[in-house]
Design an enzyme around this catalytic site. Structure first.
Site, PDB file in Angstrom:
ATOM      1  N   GLY A 149       0.791  -1.389   0.040  1.00  0.00           N
ATOM      2  CA  GLY A 149      -0.078   0.067  -0.035  1.00  0.00           C
ATOM      3  C   GLY A 149       0.760   1.223  -0.025  1.00  0.00           C
ATOM      4  N   ASP A 187      -8.365   9.409   4.149  1.00  0.00           N
ATOM      5  CA  ASP A 187      -8.005   8.555   2.736  1.00  0.00           C
ATOM      6  C   ASP A 187      -9.024   7.392   2.887  1.00  0.00           C
ATOM      7  OD1 ASP A 187      -6.815   8.274   0.395  1.00  0.00           O
ATOM      8  OD2 ASP A 187      -5.112   6.998   1.446  1.00  0.00           O
TER       9      ASP A 187
END
Length: 635
Positions: free
Chosen positions: A354, A470
């Site tokens: 990620g 996010d």
């Protein structure tokens, strides 16, 4: 101003446009100009070469970029970043290498694939000023003809493969200022940044392992006047070549921008490398090393092995302990325990990569608890103490729709965060993957309500307001019962704390960033609501927030859904894979709520408390705002 114009302005502000910029997080469906061995794999990897020797491949963005406003002007600033990996035929022996290249033509068929010509020039035109070629080479072959410094270097080439500037591949650590070597042909993922400042004519080339923040000190940073080299319009792309040995050159993601810094790549969306190459690379290391160990050396090593074993093991499992960490000791995991739980952080335990690092599945000893261990590279000593205090504090958050943070471990330049293991992975895999089973509507609405509840808790249910920054499908994880759990909350602050005070560090993902962030960079609960609105549309429509390969009117998800709402066809934006298996009233609510949450004006957006009330039927959803008002008061 129409919504489409509004979002185009926002995208330009944030670094994404359609004329002088592009971003590819993988290359599935991407239109590139390819020749020779170059091709795009079914997994979305750009492969420049294959197992063919004495051959080359080129991949260019199909349209030229404008590098000068007029012929007499200086070259404009430009920036690019890309992620790559190199797999050689023989583990200890590289091949010709590959380049990022600016060329007046995308037709480089007359170039040569020999070990030192890199597929950009041939023996007759090498060094000619008429080439107008600028290349940054990632060279894994030491060629006397090219006057290479070694078989593992990065160089800047102007009209020739004899580099004007070159250095061994590696990077300078932001932590201690020491240079760390990188082996280009190791098969490891690496990220490169190439930036030219047109004002001071400085060309910076920077290299780092994937997942590590861009080093502050560039590997190469010469001052070059490119005015006579770069023409008004040039093509940008890559060239790869193989000579007497071959290598696979893979590009996983690529972004480019004129005038300003290229957009960051979404590392979590990058395609995976072929498993057969990864495993064969590991096997090749063993095959090539053992036969070359002389018996005498083996005996010497055997003699001293006992004496060094303790030292090596101690260093292998070394950690950093400071006095201020004593109050957090109960939340700290021993590194040795995490190393054993993840089988030494082996690739077969890798769950994903990620934006904040790699995540591994592990099993703790004793009760055999499954965990997910995230390795976060961070070099800022100033931020570590504050961040550790914060993650321990966040570990006290308790909600059924949050991924539980269990604790941490700290080593030099690295933090390891231990979370609950979510067996069904991330939601985006189900929404966007062609191989995963389609989620039915009942599961989708269950996940939406769960995420809304978790986000309301972060905003209102604790002693402090926690802003996620996010929210998106890839940061929603699914437990064994397919309940949506919010992950990665609080991680964005680590990178904010490590940034210089005067810099604007907007953390998030393009397509989910509230428009006010482009002006103020001040994150609020309302900017989280904006991202949640886009998330609602992702779930209902089965589409990513931004899809550059769609028609222009359909590229931005919010724009597309809003345009359909205006003409009364909003239900046609639903995920086609749902078929007729959905509740119309719920679909209608989710789509309109997604638009309501993504309103350009922060004050017009609902709070997460209101959102949960709408979703649970505890409050009536208001009439949609008029188009003119939503668009900012101008039709």
């Amino acid at each position: 101003m129409h919504v489409k114009i509004f979002f185009c302005t926002l995208l330009l502000t944030l670094g994404l446009s359609t004329s002088d910029e592009f971003t590819y997080n993988g290359f599935k469906g991407v239109n590139l100009s390819l020749d020779g061995l170059a091709g795009i794999t079914s997994d979305g990897l750009l492969r420049l070469t294959n197992a063919t020797k004495h051959a080359m491949g080129h991949a260019f963005f199909p349209s030229p970029m404008r590098f000068k406003k007029s012929q007499a002007d200086n070259v404009l600033s430009f920036s690019t970043t890309f992620v790559f990996a190199i797999f050689p035929e023989y583990q200890m022996l590289g091949s010709a290498g590959f380049t990022f290249v600016l060329s007046p033509s995308k037709e480089l068929a007359k170039a040569s694939a020999d070990n030192y010509l890199l597929g950009i020039v041939n023996m007759t035109n090498n060094g000619n000023a008429s080439n107008h070629i600028l290349a940054v080479e990632f060279d894994t072959w030491k060629s006397p003809e090219a006057e290479d410094i070694n078989n593992n270097h990065v160089g800047i080439d102007i009209n020739s493969v004899i580099s004007n500037y070159s250095k061994p591949a590696g990077f300078t650590s932001d932590d201690d200022g020491k240079f760390q070597n990188l082996t280009l042909f190791s098969g490891e993922l690496m990220q490169a940044w190439i930036e030219f400042n047109g004002r001071n004519m400085q060309l910076n080339v920077t290299l780092a392992p994937l997942g590590k923040p861009k080093p502050k000190i560039a590997l190469l940073s010469p001052t070059i006047n490119l005015s006579s080299i770069i023409l008004d319009h040039m093509y940008v792309g890559f060239s790869g070549a193989g000579g007497s040995t071959y290598s696979y050159y893979y590009i996983l993601g690529w972004s480019f921008q004129m005038d300003v810094r290229a957009p960051e790549l979404n590392l979590s969306s990058l395609p995976s490398l072929p498993q057969n190459l990864i495993s064969s690379s590991s096997e090749e290391k063993q095959k090539t090393l053992l036969p070359w160990l002389p018996l005498s050396l083996f005996l010497v090593l055997l003699t001293i092995a006992g004496a060094t074993l303790v030292v090596v093991r101690k260093k292998k499992f070394s950690e950093i302990h400071d006095d201020w960490e004593l109050e957090f000791e109960s939340n700290r995991f021993p590194y040795k325990q995490l190393h054993k739980a993840t089988r030494g952080f082996k690739d077969k335990c890798l769950l994903g990569i990620g934006g904040f690092g790699r995540v591994y599945r592990g099993v703790l000893p004793g009760p055999k608890v499954e965990v997910a261990v995230k390795r976060v590279a961070h070099e800022s000593k100033k931020a570590v103490r504050e961040f550790v205090a914060e993650i321990v504090s966040l570990g006290k958050l308790r909600h059924r729709n949050l991924v539980q943070l269990l604790g941490y471990c700290r080593r030099k330049g690295e933090l390891l965060l231990v979370y609950e293991y979510m067996p069904n992975g991330s939601l985006d895999k189900f929404l966007f993957s062609e191989t995963k089973q389609t989620l039915d509507w009942s599961l989708r609405i269950q996940i939406i309500k769960g995420v809304a509840s978790g986000l309301q808790y972060l905003h209102e249910g604790w002693d402090e307001v926690v802003i996620h920054r996010d929210i998106k499908a890839s940061n929603v994880l699914l437990d064994g019962d397919m309940n949506g759990r919010i992950g990665d909350f609080g991680l964005a602050r680590l990178y904010d704390q490590g940034a210089a005070p005067q810099t604007s560090n907007v953390v998030g993902t393009l397509g989910f960033l509230a428009p006010e962030l482009a002006r103020t960079c001040n994150v609020t609960t309302s900017s989280d609501v904006f991202a949640f609105g886009v998330f609602l549309l992702e779930v209902a429509c089965g589409r990513r927030a931004i899809e550059p390969n769609k028609q222009e009117s359909e590229q931005v998800l919010v724009d597309w859904v809003f345009a359909n709402w205006k003409v009364g066809t909003i239900h046609e934006t639903k995920d086609l894979r749902l078929g007729e298996d959905y509740v119309l009233e719920e679909l209608d609510l989710v789509l309109k709520l997604g638009l309501f949450c993504s309103h350009p004006s922060p004050s017009a957006r609902p709070s997460m408390r209101q959102i949960t009330q709408f979703l649970n039927g505890d409050a009536s959803f208001p009439e949609m705002l008029p188009y003119e008002f939503r668009a900012g008061g101008v039709s």
